[in-house]
Enzyme design. Sequence first.
Site, mmCIF file in Angstrom:
data_model
loop_
_atom_site.group_PDB
_atom_site.id
_atom_site.type_symbol
_atom_site.label_atom_id
_atom_site.label_comp_id
_atom_site.label_asym_id
_atom_site.label_seq_id
_atom_site.Cartn_x
_atom_site.Cartn_y
_atom_site.Cartn_z
ATOM 1 N N HIS A 108 33.460 -7.769 -29.779
ATOM 2 C CA HIS A 108 32.148 -7.620 -29.156
ATOM 3 C C HIS A 108 31.427 -6.440 -29.781
ATOM 4 C CE1 HIS A 108 29.326 -8.200 -25.781
ATOM 5 N NE2 HIS A 108 29.165 -6.889 -25.865
ATOM 6 N N CYS A 134 19.060 -11.382 -24.847
ATOM 7 C CA CYS A 134 20.223 -11.829 -25.622
ATOM 8 C C CYS A 134 21.269 -12.379 -24.663
ATOM 9 C CB CYS A 134 20.776 -10.677 -26.464
ATOM 10 S SG CYS A 134 21.299 -9.282 -25.463
ATOM 11 N N CYS A 163 24.545 -11.071 -24.666
ATOM 12 C CA CYS A 163 25.703 -10.170 -24.797
ATOM 13 C C CYS A 163 26.396 -9.874 -23.475
ATOM 14 C CB CYS A 163 25.272 -8.867 -25.455
ATOM 15 S SG CYS A 163 24.549 -9.127 -27.072
ATOM 16 N N ASP A 167 22.367 -8.770 -40.662
ATOM 17 C CA ASP A 167 23.577 -8.299 -40.000
ATOM 18 C C ASP A 167 24.208 -7.197 -40.847
ATOM 19 O OD1 ASP A 167 25.899 -7.971 -38.542
ATOM 20 O OD2 ASP A 167 26.206 -10.114 -38.229
ATOM 21 N N ARG A 170 26.747 -5.295 -39.758
ATOM 22 C CA ARG A 170 28.024 -4.906 -39.150
ATOM 23 C C ARG A 170 29.174 -4.992 -40.151
ATOM 24 N NH1 ARG A 170 27.907 -8.745 -33.932
ATOM 25 N NH2 ARG A 170 26.893 -10.086 -35.454
HETATM 26 N N1 LIG Z 1 19.086 -6.059 -34.795
HETATM 27 C C1 LIG Z 1 19.173 -6.794 -33.674
HETATM 28 N N2 LIG Z 1 20.344 -6.796 -32.997
HETATM 29 C C2 LIG Z 1 20.422 -7.545 -31.890
HETATM 30 C C3 LIG Z 1 19.345 -8.308 -31.409
HETATM 31 N N3 LIG Z 1 19.750 -8.938 -30.276
HETATM 32 C C4 LIG Z 1 21.042 -8.566 -30.079
HETATM 33 N N4 LIG Z 1 21.447 -7.730 -31.040
HETATM 34 C C5 LIG Z 1 22.758 -7.162 -31.286
HETATM 35 O O1 LIG Z 1 23.561 -8.226 -31.759
HETATM 36 C C6 LIG Z 1 24.909 -7.954 -31.469
HETATM 37 C C7 LIG Z 1 25.486 -9.213 -30.796
HETATM 38 O O2 LIG Z 1 26.787 -9.184 -31.017
HETATM 39 P P1 LIG Z 1 27.900 -10.270 -30.717
HETATM 40 O O3 LIG Z 1 27.569 -11.053 -29.491
HETATM 41 O O4 LIG Z 1 29.180 -9.530 -30.806
HETATM 42 O O5 LIG Z 1 27.893 -11.179 -32.001
HETATM 43 P P2 LIG Z 1 27.368 -12.540 -32.462
HETATM 44 O O6 LIG Z 1 27.132 -12.426 -33.920
HETATM 45 O O7 LIG Z 1 26.229 -12.992 -31.596
HETATM 46 O O8 LIG Z 1 28.585 -13.542 -32.305
HETATM 47 P P3 LIG Z 1 29.317 -14.164 -31.023
HETATM 48 O O9 LIG Z 1 28.670 -13.595 -29.806
HETATM 49 O O10 LIG Z 1 30.734 -13.758 -31.198
HETATM 50 O O11 LIG Z 1 29.152 -15.627 -31.118
HETATM 51 C C8 LIG Z 1 24.926 -6.698 -30.627
HETATM 52 O O12 LIG Z 1 25.238 -5.585 -31.458
HETATM 53 C C9 LIG Z 1 23.481 -6.582 -30.130
HETATM 54 O O13 LIG Z 1 23.080 -5.245 -29.904
HETATM 55 C C10 LIG Z 1 18.133 -8.292 -32.155
HETATM 56 O O14 LIG Z 1 17.157 -8.960 -31.848
HETATM 57 N N5 LIG Z 1 18.102 -7.517 -33.268
HETATM 58 ZN ZN LIG Z 2 22.614 -8.139 -26.757
#
Ligand SMILES: Nc1nc2c(ncn2[C@@H]2O[C@H](COP(=O)(O)OP(=O)(O)OP(=O)(O)O)[C@@H](O)[C@H]2O)c(=O)[nH]1
Ligand SMILES: [Zn+2]
Length: 354
Positions: free
Chosen positions: A211, A225, A227, A286, A288
Site C-alpha cells: 500500500h 481515490c 485508497c 508513477d 514509486r
Molecule cells: N500523483 C498522484 N497520486 C495519487 C493520485 N491519487 C492517488 N494517488 C496516490 O496513488 C497511490 C495509490 O496507491 P496504491 O493504491 O497502493 O496503488 P495502485 O497503483 O492504485 O495499485 P492497487 O491499489 O494495488 O491496485 C497513493 O500513493 C496515493 O497517494 C493522483 O491523482 N495523483
Molecule cells: Zn488515495
Amino acid sequence: MDALTPTLPERIARARADLRAGVPVALDGWLALPVETAPDDRLRALAGMEGARLVLTRRRAEGLRLPVYDGELTRVAAGGMAPAALRAAADPSRDLAAPLKGPFEPVRGDPGPAEAAVALAKSAQLLPAMLLARGGAPGLTALPAAEVLRALRALPPLPPVIAARVPLALAERARVHVHRPLPFGPEHYAVEIGDALRRAGMGEAPLVRLHSACFTGDVLGSLKCDCGPQLAAALAAMGEAGAGVLLYLNQEGRGIGLANKMRAYALQDQGFDTVEANHRLGFEDDERDFRLGAAMLRHLGVPRVRLMTNNPRKVERLAAEGIEVAERLPLIVGANPRNEEYLRVKALKSGHVL
Ligand SMILES: Nc1nc2c(ncn2[C@@H]2O[C@H](COP(=O)(O)OP(=O)(O)OP(=O)(O)O)[C@@H](O)[C@H]2O)c(=O)[nH]1
Ligand SMILES: [Zn+2]
C-alpha cells in the site's frame, strides 16, 4: 576515508535537506538550485552567473509546448531570467495565472550535471525544475554528478528498527514493524497480521498488500481515490484469514509527495486527469520504487506472497526482485461517483485491471 568522513549516500541525504531549504548544491563545478524553494535573491544571483540555464523534464517541456529536449531533459537559457518567470516555467499550477511564458532559447551541448540535478530534486520531492550555473560558493554540499545518479538509482538498505503489538479494529493480532532506510529517508512500515511470518517460514504464501501512503484517502477518507477502502479491505481480509502482511510504503502521491499531489489535484480541478497532471508537473505518472516492498519482505522472511492488487506493475516488480507472486488477488473496493473517472483513467493509461 576515515570513519568520521561522510559517505556519498550521507552527503546525498544532506544535499536533499539543502535543496528543500532552498540552498544550492555544488555538482562538478556547477551550482544547482531548485526553483521551487530558492528565495528570489538567490534565484537572481544564480541567473546572473555564467552559463545560467533552467533544467526541466521532457514532461514539463511538453506541457510548455517546448519541443526541445535531449533524452528526458530540456535545458533553456536562463541568463537574467526573473524569479517570477523561473517559477512560472517550473510550476504548472500557475499556468492559468501566468499563461504567457517564454520565448525560451534551448541550450545544447554537454549537459553537465543536469540529470543529477533533476534526480536530486525528485528525490527531495520537489518540482523537477533546477536552475544551474557555473561557479561555487563556500559551505555548500559538493557532489560528483555521475556517482550521485548511480547512488540514487540504488536501493538503500532498509533494516527493521523495532516491532511491537498494535491490536487493530480490523485485525486484532497485529504487529507494526518500522523499517528505516539508511542513511536517511522516509521510514516504511510492515503490519504483520496473525502468524503470517511463522507460516511464511513454513512455505505458505501469505496475503500481502503493498500500500502506498495516501494522506487524503487513508486518513481523511477522500472520495477522489480508492485508497482508504483498499487499506481497510486488505486489513479485514488478513484479519479474517488470520495471517497477512500489509506494507505501508511512504511514497505519498505515487512517489511525488503530498505537496506535489496537491498541485496535481489543483490541475485536476482544471480538467487534467491523474496521469496528465503528473506529466504537467514534470513527473512520470508513477515515481514509486516497489523494490522497497521486496526488500522489506526479504527482511521479514516472506519469499512467496498472494498479492492483493489490481496493478500488474506491482506483480512484475516484486517478481523481478525475486519475490514469488503465487497468486494475484483483485482488490476492487471503494468505487464511488467522485472517483469513477480516476479509476477509469488508471485502467486505461496505467494498466490497472478492473
Ligand atoms: N500523483 C498522484 N497520486 C495519487 C493520485 N491519487 C492517488 N494517488 C496516490 O496513488 C497511490 C495509490 O496507491 P496504491 O493504491 O497502493 O496503488 P495502485 O497503483 O492504485 O495499485 P492497487 O491499489 O494495488 O491496485 C497513493 O500513493 C496515493 O497517494 C493522483 O491523482 N495523483
Ligand atoms: Zn488515495
